[in-house]
Write an enzyme that holds these catalytic residues in place. Structure first.
Site, short mmCIF file in Angstrom:
data_model
loop_
_atom_site.label_atom_id
_atom_site.label_comp_id
_atom_site.label_asym_id
_atom_site.label_seq_id
_atom_site.Cartn_x
_atom_site.Cartn_y
_atom_site.Cartn_z
N LYS A 1 8.88 -7.24 -7.34
CA LYS A 1 8.78 -8.40 -5.98
C LYS A 1 7.91 -9.48 -5.99
O LYS A 1 7.90 -9.98 -5.56
CB LYS A 1 8.61 -7.41 -4.85
CG LYS A 1 9.78 -6.27 -4.13
CD LYS A 1 9.43 -5.57 -2.75
CE LYS A 1 10.33 -5.07 -2.56
NZ LYS A 1 10.48 -4.51 -1.21
N ALA B 1 -2.66 -0.47 1.27
CA ALA B 1 -2.93 -1.52 0.99
C ALA B 1 -2.14 -2.81 0.18
O ALA B 1 -2.30 -3.93 -1.18
CB ALA B 1 -4.54 -1.99 1.02
N ALA C 1 4.39 -2.66 -0.12
CA ALA C 1 4.51 -2.29 1.19
C ALA C 1 3.87 -2.70 2.25
O ALA C 1 4.70 -3.36 3.09
CB ALA C 1 4.97 -1.12 0.92
N ARG D 1 -9.67 -2.64 -1.25
CA ARG D 1 -8.53 -3.45 -0.93
C ARG D 1 -8.10 -4.62 0.16
O ARG D 1 -6.94 -4.61 0.46
CB ARG D 1 -7.64 -2.19 -1.78
CG ARG D 1 -8.06 -2.61 -3.33
CD ARG D 1 -6.64 -1.85 -3.73
NE ARG D 1 -5.09 -2.32 -3.95
CZ ARG D 1 -4.01 -2.11 -4.45
NH1 ARG D 1 -4.99 -0.38 -4.71
NH2 ARG D 1 -3.19 -2.54 -4.09
#
Length: 275
Positions: free
Chosen positions: A71, A133, A136, A160
């Site tokens: 992605k 984090a 998603a 993060r």
């Protein structure tokens, strides 16, 4: 290049991909609206995934969904990128235009918010805890902030969470919080955006933040309740949800981008429940 697909073809690319329910959902959409299209799943090479996706479009593919682990790695394929994809930093939907240009979009966030609204489990000013984090979480934060939710972001590695909350701070109320500081907090909705479900583990959150009024949502999904859902239920949560609804809604928004038709969600939910 010769068009190898007689009908309009769409696909989902990922690795692994065998578990994907996207073909079931999209092919149901096409059947529902009597469209002579087909949607398939393709396991792309982790080293040559860009080549695999381009090959699909060069052979006549019209649109594609992108899932893990690609992605965040396909921006270079796109001639145009939507604002929500740019902000989230990830792309899950591609559309090829007649002139050959490819549009990159992200329907994960709007799909997630749509599912929350479908179940009537989110309101403006709700305090949301997002656990995780990674990609998603990154994909859903922007539409939730635009809707008017207050987001608290936690992660096993706090740095993060801090970096991600700083990225979105100009779009609404968001702050990072350490796991150890969660005990004194109360949330309307707790969202598991980690991959803990793959290994049948539960995120390291204190159980006292969950009660009968707490709504719990696991972005992971399976054929039965996830470990996180059962964990929340064991501490009193009455409303627990899995990510299958998000999958349906993000698919619906992708379908709308490709065909200018927003499919019937209730009929799709009923269809999947019988499979």
């Amino acid at each position: 290049m010769v068009n190898l697909y007689k009908n309009k073809f769409y696909a989902v690319f990922g690795n692994p991909i065998n578990h994907s329910k996207s073909p079931d959902i999209h092919n149901f959409f096409y059947k529902l609206y009597s469209l002579d299209y087909k949607y398939i799943k393709i396991c792309a090479s982790k080293n040559f995934f860009l080549k695999d996706i381009l090959s699909f479009f060069n052979k006549g593919g019209k649109g594609a969904n992108i899932t893990l682990p690609f992605k965040e790695k396909i921006f270079s394929l796109c001639n145009e990128i939507t604002k929500r994809a740019q902000i989230s930093g990830s792309i899950n939907t591609l559309k090829k235009f007649d002139n050959g240009n490819i549009l990159g979009d992200n329907t994960d966030g709007i799909g997630f918010l749509s599912d929350l609204l479908f179940h009537n489990i989110v309101k403006k000013k709700f305090n949301l805890l997002i656990i995780g984090a990674g990609g998603a979480a990154k994909g859903v934060i922007y539409p939730l902030l635009q809707f008017g939710c207050n987001i608290f972001l936690t992660n096993r590695t706090f740095e993060r969470a801090k970096i991600l909350s700083n990225k979105f701070k100009n779009f609404g109320n968001i702050e990072s919080i350490t796991l150890r500081n969660l005990s004194n907090m109360r949330f309307n909705l707790i969202i598991n955006a980690t991959s803990s479900g793959i290994s049948n583990e539960v995120p390291l959150i204190p159980c006292n933040i969950i009660n009968k009024k707490t709504i719990c949502y696991d972005m992971f999904y399976g054929d039965k309740n996830t470990v996180f859902m059962n964990f929340c239920k064991s501490y009193g949560a009455k409303k627990i949800y899995s990510g299958i609804g998000m999958l349906i809604h993000q698919a619906a928004h992708s379908f709308f981008l490709w065909n200018n038709i927003f499919p019937d969600i209730k009929k799709t939910v009923n269809f999947l429940s019988k499979k």
